[in-house]
Design an enzyme around this catalytic site. Structure first.
Site, PDB file in Angstrom:
ATOM      1  N   ASP A 137       0.795  -1.225   0.000  1.00 25.67           N
ATOM      2  CA  ASP A 137       0.000   0.000   0.000  1.00 25.67           C
ATOM      3  C   ASP A 137       0.832   1.282   0.000  1.00 25.67           C
ATOM      4  OD1 ASP A 137      -2.439   1.368   0.009  1.00 25.67           O
ATOM      5  OD2 ASP A 137      -2.471   1.526   2.189  1.00 25.67           O
ATOM      6  N   CYS A 201     -23.059   5.206   5.519  1.00 31.31           N
ATOM      7  CA  CYS A 201     -22.027   6.247   5.415  1.00 31.31           C
ATOM      8  C   CYS A 201     -22.538   7.584   5.962  1.00 31.31           C
ATOM      9  CB  CYS A 201     -21.581   6.411   3.968  1.00 31.31           C
ATOM     10  SG  CYS A 201     -20.290   7.671   3.776  1.00 31.31           S
ATOM     11  N   CYS A 217     -15.280  11.350   2.292  1.00 29.90           N
ATOM     12  CA  CYS A 217     -15.033  10.197   3.150  1.00 29.90           C
ATOM     13  C   CYS A 217     -14.316  10.617   4.430  1.00 29.90           C
ATOM     14  CB  CYS A 217     -14.194   9.166   2.376  1.00 29.90           C
ATOM     15  SG  CYS A 217     -13.700   7.747   3.350  1.00 29.90           S
ATOM     16  N   CYS A 247     -18.646   1.628   7.057  1.00 28.66           N
ATOM     17  CA  CYS A 247     -19.001   0.820   5.888  1.00 28.66           C
ATOM     18  C   CYS A 247     -18.410  -0.578   5.971  1.00 28.66           C
ATOM     19  CB  CYS A 247     -18.593   1.507   4.596  1.00 28.66           C
ATOM     20  SG  CYS A 247     -16.815   1.723   4.370  1.00 28.66           S
ATOM     21  N   CYS A 251     -20.790  -4.752   7.135  1.00 23.60           N
ATOM     22  CA  CYS A 251     -20.800  -5.768   6.079  1.00 23.60           C
ATOM     23  C   CYS A 251     -21.291  -7.108   6.633  1.00 23.60           C
ATOM     24  CB  CYS A 251     -19.404  -5.930   5.489  1.00 23.60           C
ATOM     25  SG  CYS A 251     -19.319  -7.175   4.187  1.00 23.60           S
TER      26      CYS A 251
END
Length: 371
Positions: A137, A201, A217, A247, A251
């Site tokens: 990343d 969100c 965000c 978010c 899930c």
């Protein structure tokens, strides 16, 4: 190299990766379809990357691994579970305490995974003679599309990787090599009609399923954004001072996830009180968050975020600590201190404070907060 030798190497990679602390491993070609690059172009053209200018600067190298390293033939993707042992949404109710994203509560995963990948890549090179490069990343490598192509999971409607076994809680690390290995099957999208991640969100950061506008965000705003938090998003931030798990946490696939086995990723379930964080000087901040991702935000941006949380707390007991920050050398901090006090003080007390500070304030953005 014969098929049996290739499969032996794949099996060795999976077993060795597990021994090094990775939970899952899969292989794919070091190439991404043109649709991925087209999606990136659309994202950049819409300005959804905000002030992350490096995304546009590295666009050509980012579209596919071979654009970054033309000798690459295979991508070996490793996943590491960082699942929490509680629902991180529970922390949002404790408004006088901070809420830090699950991924940032323990050791910095970049450091942990890089160390492991270096060991793995070195052993792979010694075993095969192949060239290898590692990524966690921090380079223009689109790891989530690669991981989906390798079958580790699929990119959900929140744009993050979702796994049938680990839900939305996977760190990713990649070894690129010029050696050739047979690819695993890509994962199929299993989000179905679910829109839980989009609906939760706080700032409506998803203009459509599978599309994220980073400018809205909270993770972007608290970690990447270098200016003041835009007024329209401050209340929605609540007590989130570094990242946002909403978010991810909702899930449904998380029901199959377990707590991370790697203790370095275990963080406290109870978050620190805002008053303690407001009183941290730069040295104490660095010491408190040594070895973790939060430290990378820097002290001023960290305080900016904590002050937004303080303004949202409704806790008048924080006023004294906030007032002390009106003299901070960073306009980011002074400006958010003004906003937090406006939220917590009555009009009379706020006006008295404004009269005392405005004549001595030389920064236009801070003066704009006082108005």
């Amino acid at each position: 190299m014969k098929d049996k030798q290739q499969n032996d190497i794949k099996e060795w990679l999976a077993a060795t990766g597990q021994a090094e602390g990775f939970d899952i491993c899969a292989v794919t070609a070091a190439d991404l379809p043109a649709i991925i690059g087209a999606g990136l172009d659309n994202y950049l053209q819409a300005g959804h990357h905000g002030d992350m200018g490096w995304m546009a600067e590295t666009r050509k190298r980012r579209t596919t691994p071979t654009a970054m390293w033309d000798a690459a033939r295979t991508a070996v993707i490793f996943g590491c579970n960082y699942g929490p042992d509680h629902d991180p949404m529970d922390n949002l109710a404790a408004t006088s305490s901070a809420n830090i994203s699950v991924y940032a509560r323990g050791r910095d995963y970049h450091d942990v995974l890089k160390g492991r990948l270096k060991q793995l890549a070195g052993r792979l090179a010694a075993r095969t003679g192949w060239q290898v490069k590692i990524f966690v990343d921090t380079a223009p490598l689109m790891e989530k599309p690669l991981a989906a192509q390798a079958g580790l999971g699929w990119q959900g409607k929140h744009t993050n990787l979702v796994s049938r076994s680990y839900g939305s809680w996977l760190f990713l690390g990649t070894i690129l090599t010029d050696g050739l290995l047979p690819p695993d099957l890509a994962a199929s999208d299993s989000c179905g009609s679910c829109t839980a991640c989009l609906d939760i969100c706080p700032t409506d950061a998803f203009p459509a399923p599978y599309r994220l506008d980073a400018r809205r965000c909270i993770s972007y705003l608290t970690i990447e954004h270098k200016g003041q938090i835009p007024l329209q998003f401050r209340s929605a931030m609540g007590n989130r001072i570094f990242g946002c798990d909403d978010c991810l946490a909702v899930c449904p696939w998380n029901k199959y996830a377990a707590r991370a086995t790697e203790v370095k990723f275990h963080g406290p379930a109870d978050m620190p009180p805002l008053v303690d964080l407001l009183e941290l000087d730069d040295s104490a901040f660095r010491k408190m968050f040594a070895g973790g991702p939060v430290r990378r935000a820097g002290h001023s941006r960290f305080l900016r975020n904590v002050l937004v949380a303080a303004g949202n707390s409704g806790d008048a007991g924080l006023v004294l600590a906030i007032k002390a920050l009106l003299a901070h050398n960073s306009p980011l901090v002074r400006g958010m201190a003004v906003w937090a006090l406006r939220c917590l003080l009555d009009e009379k007390d706020y006006c008295v404070l404004r009269s005392a500070h405005v004549p001595y304030e030389g920064d236009e953005t801070v003066l704009g907060e006082w108005c």
